[in-house]
Design an enzyme around this catalytic site. Structure first.
Site, PDB file in Angstrom:
ATOM      1  N   ARG A 396     -15.850 -59.824  46.731  1.00  0.00           N
ATOM      2  CA  ARG A 396     -14.614 -60.504  47.163  1.00  0.00           C
ATOM      3  C   ARG A 396     -13.447 -60.078  46.274  1.00  0.00           C
ATOM      4  NH1 ARG A 396     -11.017 -64.883  46.924  1.00  0.00           N
ATOM      5  NH2 ARG A 396     -10.491 -65.682  48.996  1.00  0.00           N
ATOM      6  N   CYS A 397     -13.688 -60.001  44.964  1.00  0.00           N
ATOM      7  CA  CYS A 397     -12.619 -59.594  44.039  1.00  0.00           C
ATOM      8  C   CYS A 397     -12.075 -58.209  44.375  1.00  0.00           C
ATOM      9  CB  CYS A 397     -13.143 -59.559  42.606  1.00  0.00           C
ATOM     10  SG  CYS A 397     -13.594 -61.156  41.910  1.00  0.00           S
ATOM     11  N   MET A 398     -12.944 -57.334  44.876  1.00  0.00           N
ATOM     12  CA  MET A 398     -12.561 -55.930  45.092  1.00  0.00           C
ATOM     13  C   MET A 398     -11.949 -55.676  46.463  1.00  0.00           C
ATOM     14  SD  MET A 398     -15.619 -53.727  43.311  1.00  0.00           S
ATOM     15  CE  MET A 398     -16.901 -54.284  44.442  1.00  0.00           C
TER      16      MET A 398
END
Length: 407
Positions: A396-398
């Site tokens: 999700r962060c990426m």
């Protein structure tokens, strides 16, 4: 004319997403300056790129259009004047000491004619051994000599989730927590203002990088077309949530509630999405360490005035009420094993990217959490993450969704 941004949920089928393929900025990490640049270790760039390419290929295999931050930023500089304007802003924010150094650095960047090469170099930063500044140094230039960079690298850029967030048809262009990351939002500013795809479909900003309080995209979760969740965390101020809520209620009429999750200010719980993500209509990952002390506030605007209420109930009941569900399932990172939970949360076991209801992308390394997700009926797409995880961020962060199907 359609909307270039359309994100009314965390789980609607993903159609278009923005990534950043790790670049030479990772090779400018040095042990003495890791804390300054928010890293705990130095990823091996070649392997990190292979892992990132596997992530992008996994998304493409699901018919998801993958865009790259570095391409869009280069394409947004549609004239020499615009490129110079970007460079001036970039150098103003690069904290360069000494006027002589500034002039020579500006000449160095101006000489790079290819826009993509230019953008890559701005992301990588500038080492002192790349450029020999003339001998007419003033005191500022000389005192700074010990530090190896004229301009710091931006190694956190592959976490495209944080510099901005897509909410409905709007964008929250964020004021980042750490000075080292604040320059990252400059690329998004130029993309949304000048890239051809947004010139034709102008984007409404519900937060701006010029704001004086911090907020980051890892804390912003679109739970439904009516409900936004925002983490009160190490990276996001309470006052930012109120500012965001006011703008959301005014310009995105489908949103009726903002839920503020107070997850504390520890680095290991950096953002809400490191301890809580949505994987299906009624299923969520959660890190068990936050459950007991979690306080949730609701913000709404029933009669033109912001109303704030502390929700005195279990998280399950709060989610059921606001998402209008009979029951929800919380899937615990690491299961009931507190050692596994701590280890796998550190390695982003809770940080899943939903690409459709009940289907997510996960790191293969978090075996216990992944088993729990599969037992709950969630379909998993595994990607390797041995090097990427060193930056403390997961799928999700990426990734930054631009378009999800409405559900």
């Amino acid at each position: 004319m359609g909307n270039a941004i359309n994100v009314f949920s965390e789980i609607g089928p993903l159609k278009q997403v923005l990534l950043h393929r790790p670049g030479k900025e990772l090779e400018n990490l040095m042990p003495d300056y890791l804390e300054r640049l928010l890293f705990d270790d130095i990823p091996f760039l070649d392997q990190a790129r292979k892992e990132h390419d596997a992530f992008a290929d996994t998304l493409r295999s699901k018919a998801i259009d993958v865009l790259y931050l570095e391409d869009l930023a280069a394409e947004a500089l549609t004239s020499d004047g615009l490129k110079q304007q970007f460079l001036t802003e970039y150098l103003n924010e690069a904290n360069i000491k000494g006027s002589d150094a500034r002039k020579e650095i500006e000449s160095y960047f101006s000489a790079i004619k290819d826009n993509r090469e230019f953008i890559d170099q701005t992301m990588a930063g500038l080492r002192k051994n790349q450029l020999s500044v003339g001998v007419n140094k003033n005191l500022s230039d000389m005192v700074q000599d010990e530090y190896p960079f004229y301009i710091d690298p931006m190694p956190n850029l592959y976490f495209t989730r944080d510099p901005f967030a897509t909410i409905g048809n709007s964008v929250s262009l964020n004021k980042m927590y750490a000075e080292t990351r604040r320059r990252e939002t400059l690329y998004a500013k130029y993309i949304f203002k000048y890239h051809p795809m947004f010139i034709e479909n102008p984007v409404n900003l519900v937060y701006n990088r010029e704001n004086d309080t911090r907020i980051e995209g890892g804390d912003e979760l679109v739970l439904s077309k009516n409900v936004l969740a925002v983490g009160i965390s190490q990276r996001t101020d309470v006052s930012s949530i109120e500012k965001l809520a006011l703008q959301i209620f005014e310009s995105e009429p489908s949103f009726e509630h903002v839920l503020a999750f107070n997850i504390g200010e520890e680095r290991k719980f950096m953002h809400l999405d490191t301890v809580f993500t949505m994987v299906d209509y009624d299923k969520f990952t959660i890190h068990p360490e936050i459950e007991g002390d979690l306080v949730v506030y609701s913000l709404s605007k029933p009669n033109g005035q912001i109303k704030i209420v502390e929700e005195k109930d279990t998280l399950e009941n709060i989610l059921c009420r606001y998402l209008e569900l009979p029951a929800v399932e919380l899937i615990r990172c690491g299961g009931n094993d507190i050692t596994a939970a701590a280890r796998e949360q550190w390695n982003d076991g809770s940080n899943t990217l939903a690409i459709a209801p009940g289907e997510v992308v996960v790191y293969d390394r978090n075996t216990i959490t992944n088993n729990k997700l599969e037992e709950a009926g969630v379909k998993l797409n595994y990607i390797p993450g041995s090097e990427l995880v060193r930056g403390r961020g997961g799928p999700r962060c990426m990734s930054m969704p631009f378009v999800r199907e409405n559900i």
